[in-house]
Design a protein around this motif. Structure first.
Motif: not given
Length: 78
Positions: A26-38
């Motif tokens: 499964q995708a790592v949640q940190q990567e998704i939140s990083m994209a949201d933050q950007m």
């Protein structure tokens, strides 16, 4: 089957079976939140601009190479 083709088949099968495990993760949640933050900071447009410039540069390079090759092919026909 020949020995070489049998070995190639086994190696290919091994690589396919190993790579199937990668699709199950499964995708790592940190990567998704990083994209949201950007996106929230507006920096995603910087990333988009850099990728676009690189893409346009590659396309321009390929067009330039194609023109040179076409010119050389015309010269070779003469």
């Amino acid at each position: 089957m020949k020995k070489n083709s049998k070995s190639t088949f086994i190696t290919t099968l091994l690589f396919v079976l190993v790579s199937l495990n990668l699709f199950a993760q499964q995708a790592v949640q940190q990567e998704i939140s990083m994209a949201d933050q950007m996106r929230a900071d507006g920096k995603i447009w910087v990333v988009f601009a850099v990728i676009s410039v690189i893409f346009v540069g590659i396309i321009a390079f390929l067009v330039n190479i194609d023109r040179k090759v076409s010119k050389l092919e015309k010269q070779a026909k003469k």
